[in-house]
Design an enzyme around this catalytic site. Structure first.
Site, PDB file in Angstrom:
ATOM      1  N   HIS A  19       9.517  -1.758   3.484  1.00  0.00           N
ATOM      2  CA  HIS A  19       9.907  -1.740   4.898  1.00  0.00           C
ATOM      3  C   HIS A  19      10.909  -0.604   5.164  1.00  0.00           C
ATOM      4  O   HIS A  19      10.816   0.097   6.171  1.00  0.00           O
ATOM      5  CB  HIS A  19      10.596  -3.059   5.294  1.00  0.00           C
ATOM      6  N   LYS A  43       5.837 -20.392  10.160  1.00  0.00           N
ATOM      7  CA  LYS A  43       5.572 -19.849   8.823  1.00  0.00           C
ATOM      8  C   LYS A  43       6.557 -20.370   7.784  1.00  0.00           C
ATOM      9  O   LYS A  43       6.478 -19.980   6.617  1.00  0.00           O
ATOM     10  CB  LYS A  43       5.674 -18.319   8.867  1.00  0.00           C
ATOM     11  N   ARG A  92      -0.389  -0.232   3.710  1.00  0.00           N
ATOM     12  CA  ARG A  92      -0.270  -0.064   2.262  1.00  0.00           C
ATOM     13  C   ARG A  92      -1.601   0.262   1.632  1.00  0.00           C
ATOM     14  O   ARG A  92      -1.706   1.083   0.742  1.00  0.00           O
ATOM     15  CB  ARG A  92       0.273  -1.354   1.622  1.00  0.00           C
ATOM     16  N   SER A 130       6.787  -8.961   0.933  1.00  0.00           N
ATOM     17  CA  SER A 130       7.893  -9.917   0.840  1.00  0.00           C
ATOM     18  C   SER A 130       7.489 -11.162   0.058  1.00  0.00           C
ATOM     19  O   SER A 130       8.305 -11.740  -0.667  1.00  0.00           O
ATOM     20  CB  SER A 130       8.355 -10.319   2.237  1.00  0.00           C
TER      21      SER A 130
HETATM   22  P1  ADP Z   1       5.075  -8.523   4.450  1.00  0.00           P
HETATM   23  O1  ADP Z   1       5.284  -9.984   4.173  1.00  0.00           O
HETATM   24  O2  ADP Z   1       3.670  -8.070   4.128  1.00  0.00           O
HETATM   25  O3  ADP Z   1       6.128  -7.660   3.899  1.00  0.00           O
HETATM   26  P2  ADP Z   1       5.926  -8.124   7.224  1.00  0.00           P
HETATM   27  O4  ADP Z   1       5.453  -8.917   8.391  1.00  0.00           O
HETATM   28  O5  ADP Z   1       7.353  -8.243   6.908  1.00  0.00           O
HETATM   29  O6  ADP Z   1       5.001  -8.471   6.013  1.00  0.00           O
HETATM   30  O7  ADP Z   1       5.548  -6.602   7.450  1.00  0.00           O
HETATM   31  C1  ADP Z   1       5.850  -5.910   8.617  1.00  0.00           C
HETATM   32  C2  ADP Z   1       5.134  -4.571   8.610  1.00  0.00           C
HETATM   33  O8  ADP Z   1       5.593  -3.833   7.478  1.00  0.00           O
HETATM   34  C3  ADP Z   1       3.615  -4.640   8.463  1.00  0.00           C
HETATM   35  O9  ADP Z   1       3.062  -3.581   9.207  1.00  0.00           O
HETATM   36  C4  ADP Z   1       3.388  -4.422   7.003  1.00  0.00           C
HETATM   37  O10 ADP Z   1       2.126  -3.841   6.773  1.00  0.00           O
HETATM   38  C5  ADP Z   1       4.495  -3.444   6.689  1.00  0.00           C
HETATM   39  N1  ADP Z   1       4.880  -3.476   5.289  1.00  0.00           N
HETATM   40  C6  ADP Z   1       5.250  -4.528   4.546  1.00  0.00           C
HETATM   41  N2  ADP Z   1       5.512  -4.165   3.267  1.00  0.00           N
HETATM   42  C7  ADP Z   1       5.281  -2.826   3.215  1.00  0.00           C
HETATM   43  C8  ADP Z   1       5.323  -1.859   2.179  1.00  0.00           C
HETATM   44  N3  ADP Z   1       5.616  -2.172   0.925  1.00  0.00           N
HETATM   45  N4  ADP Z   1       5.034  -0.600   2.506  1.00  0.00           N
HETATM   46  C9  ADP Z   1       4.673  -0.277   3.755  1.00  0.00           C
HETATM   47  N5  ADP Z   1       4.587  -1.125   4.774  1.00  0.00           N
HETATM   48  C10 ADP Z   1       4.883  -2.391   4.517  1.00  0.00           C
END
Ligand code: ADP
Length: 166
Positions: A19, A43, A92, A130
């Site tokens: 992130h 969730k 990703r 996450s």
């Molecule tokens: P996650 O549980 O997959 O981390 P989030 O809802 O927190 O999901 O993700 C928010 C946004 O950040 C989404 O667009 C997700 O694709 C992106 N994201 C999550 N992890 C990564 C990563 N490692 N690299 C790039 N983008 C990410």
């Protein structure tokens, strides 16, 4: 042309290096990036929305280009209220694509003035999410390569509390 304000929505339960990589790339493109924590009580997140916001604030402490907020309504309405015309999402792998494509087109249908921009993280973060970080932490693995120290500490505290209350 003036560069638009961007909103980066997600669960951030908790915020990871993936992130953070996306936010840092977004701040190179947009003057202001609002990291928007979705409340999502359905969730059953590990961290409350308040804790998720606090962690993101700690990580971007002092970076004036990054704002942090929390919401549980319609994303495009939030963006409009903040005068933001760009939504940022991270991509990703191809597996992210289908869901993201659907969301982006739905948001465009709801508000054609708002565009979604996809940013790819550094290859070293493409396997990170996450859920996997929470799982590794829960099983006692080292998460220091995936999250900043403040998040690692909070994961430990949270999981200790849970174990002690069992
Ligand atoms: P996650 O549980 O997959 O981390 P989030 O809802 O927190 O999901 O993700 C928010 C946004 O950040 C989404 O667009 C997700 O694709 C992106 N994201 C999550 N992890 C990564 C990563 N490692 N690299 C790039 N983008 C990410």
């Amino acid at each position: 042309m003036k560069r638009p304000i961007a909103v980066y929505p997600g669960s951030f339960d908790p915020v990871t290096f993936g992130h953070i990589d996306v936010v840092n790339r977004a701040t190179e493109l947009f003057p202001k990036v609002i990291v928007l924590v979705a409340r999502n009580p359905s969730k059953s997140p590990l961290f409350s929305d308040k804790e998720r916001v606090e962690m993101i604030k700690e990580v971007f402490n002092g970076n004036k280009k990054v704002g942090v907020d929390v919401f549980d309504g319609l994303l495009v309405s939030y963006a409009k209220r903040k005068n933001a015309s760009v939504l940022v999402r991270g991509l990703r792998a191809v597996s992210d694509f289908e869901f993201e494509f659907q969301m982006a087109l739905m948001n465009r249908k709801l508000d054609p003035s708002i565009d979604t921009v996809f940013l790819m993280p550094h290859a070293r973060y493409t396997y990170l999410n996450s859920t996997i970080v929470r799982e590794v932490a829960r099983l006692g693995g080292d998460v220091s390569g995936f999250v900043p120290p403040t998040v690692r500490r909070r994961l430990q505290e949270k999981l200790n509390l849970r174990n002690n209350s069992k």
